[in-house]
Scaffold this active site. Structure first.
Site, PDB file in Angstrom:
ATOM      1  NE  ARG A 225      48.028  37.502  40.143  1.00 40.21           N
ATOM      2  CZ  ARG A 225      47.784  38.799  40.013  1.00 40.21           C
ATOM      3  NH1 ARG A 225      46.767  39.209  39.279  1.00 40.21           N
ATOM      4  NH2 ARG A 225      48.567  39.686  40.587  1.00 40.21           N
ATOM      5  CG  HIS A 273      45.854  41.514  33.133  1.00 40.44           C
ATOM      6  ND1 HIS A 273      46.645  40.420  33.378  1.00 40.44           N
ATOM      7  CD2 HIS A 273      45.798  42.196  34.299  1.00 40.44           C
ATOM      8  CE1 HIS A 273      47.063  40.445  34.639  1.00 40.44           C
ATOM      9  NE2 HIS A 273      46.563  41.520  35.222  1.00 40.44           N
TER      10      HIS A 273
END
Length: 310
Positions: A225, A273
């Site tokens: 994250r 990502h």
């Protein structure tokens, strides 16, 4: 009885998910009406993505559970309109993809592949990296993804230390916990992998103090994250040479803005990502199994603890 299941993800995902979900529902013997437009008061289960159309769950009075298609739940767990049980996605495709991403980038930095990729004609300077058993790796976060990545690295020969909030026992991994365990885990981390959830307790866990604990020349991999890292502190540590490189797959703002310093820093690799993507075919099995469990009165798989945030 026919179950009304609402698919509440982005429209472009429907074409991919519809056939595999219907196949898995049939395999479980479930009579399901799967659609993207059931009236809220008729919905029994919601298959959900945080970037999808449903943000207010108040009208879904019959809904028995909301099943997130993403591993992370930080964008939904605080939604006060959500009173139904919430599950997160753990499936073999996502888990395998994460383990492979972590292993691939660990090997890249371990073998110093960037040196050879940047080699100019006539440069015959030789470098011999250590063997895997001489390169300690630390993984912060020992959930399903952290365990899978750690065990894959341990299978190659890396000494792997894992840290989690509560003590765990994972074969092939030295497991630590608590504040003292975190300090110990960081001090040996020549390669540090971040796989913690995004919670108030983990935000900026990589900060000036924790960065200073890492061995000089350490490498950081963050497929977890973006909020785990104090960006300014990491950039300062890279500029000072204390951190040799950072390979980052997740960020506080995504897509990463074009003017962000990470794009232009010579010691930072940005990946968009892609470390772990939910695979529809294997995710559909988890969704179908959880609906079967819900109808049988059995506990849901991967139920989110709202207090812990994951």
């Amino acid at each position: 009885m026919t179950l009304n299941v609402l698919f509440a993800a982005r429209p472009e995902r429907w074409e991919t998910y519809e056939p595999v979900l219907k196949s898995e529902f049939a395999a479980q013997g479930l009579d399901v009406a799967l659609a993207t437009d059931h009236p809220p008061e008729t919905v029994d289960y919601i298959i959900y993505a945080p970037n999808g159309p449903v943000q207010d769950f108040t009208a879904y009075t019959r809904c028995k559970a909301v099943m997130n298609l993403w591993a992370g739940v930080e964008q939904i767990v605080g939604n006060e309109s959500l009173t139904q049980p919430l599950t997160r996605m753990v499936e073999e495709g996502l888990t395998g993809g994460m383990a492979e991403w972590v292993t691939g980038h660990t090997m890249r930095h371990h073998l110093e592949m960037d040196v050879d990729l940047a080699r100019k004609p006539g440069d015959w300077s030789q470098h011999t990296p250590p063997l895997a058993h001489e390169r300690p790796v630390t993984i912060l976060g020992l959930g399903q993804l952290g365990q899978a990545a750690g065990q894959m690295l341990a299978g190659i020969g890396f000494p792997v230390t894992g840290w989690s909030r509560t003590q765990k026992d994972v074969e092939g991994i030295t497991c630590l916990s608590g504040d003292d365990g975190l300090l110990e885990a960081l001090k040996t981390a020549e390669i540090l992998v971040l796989l913690l959830p995004d919670t108030p307790a983990t935000e900026n866990i990589i900060n000036p103090e924790t960065l200073a604990l890492l061995p000089k020349g350490a490498v950081i991999l963050n497929p977890g994250r973006g909020a785990l890292i104090d960006d300014d502190a990491l950039l300062a540590a890279l500029d000072l040479g204390h951190i040799a490189h950072a390979t980052l797959d997740v960020f506080r703002t995504e897509p990463l803005p074009e003017d962000h310093p990470y794009w232009h820093h010579p010691k930072v690799t940005v990946t968009p990502h892609i470390a772990a993507e939910t695979r529809p075919a294997t995710a559909a099995r988890v969704v179908a199994e959880n609906i079967r469990r819900g109808e049988a009165g059995e506990p849901f798989l991967y139920l989110v603890d709202r207090d812990q945030g994951y």
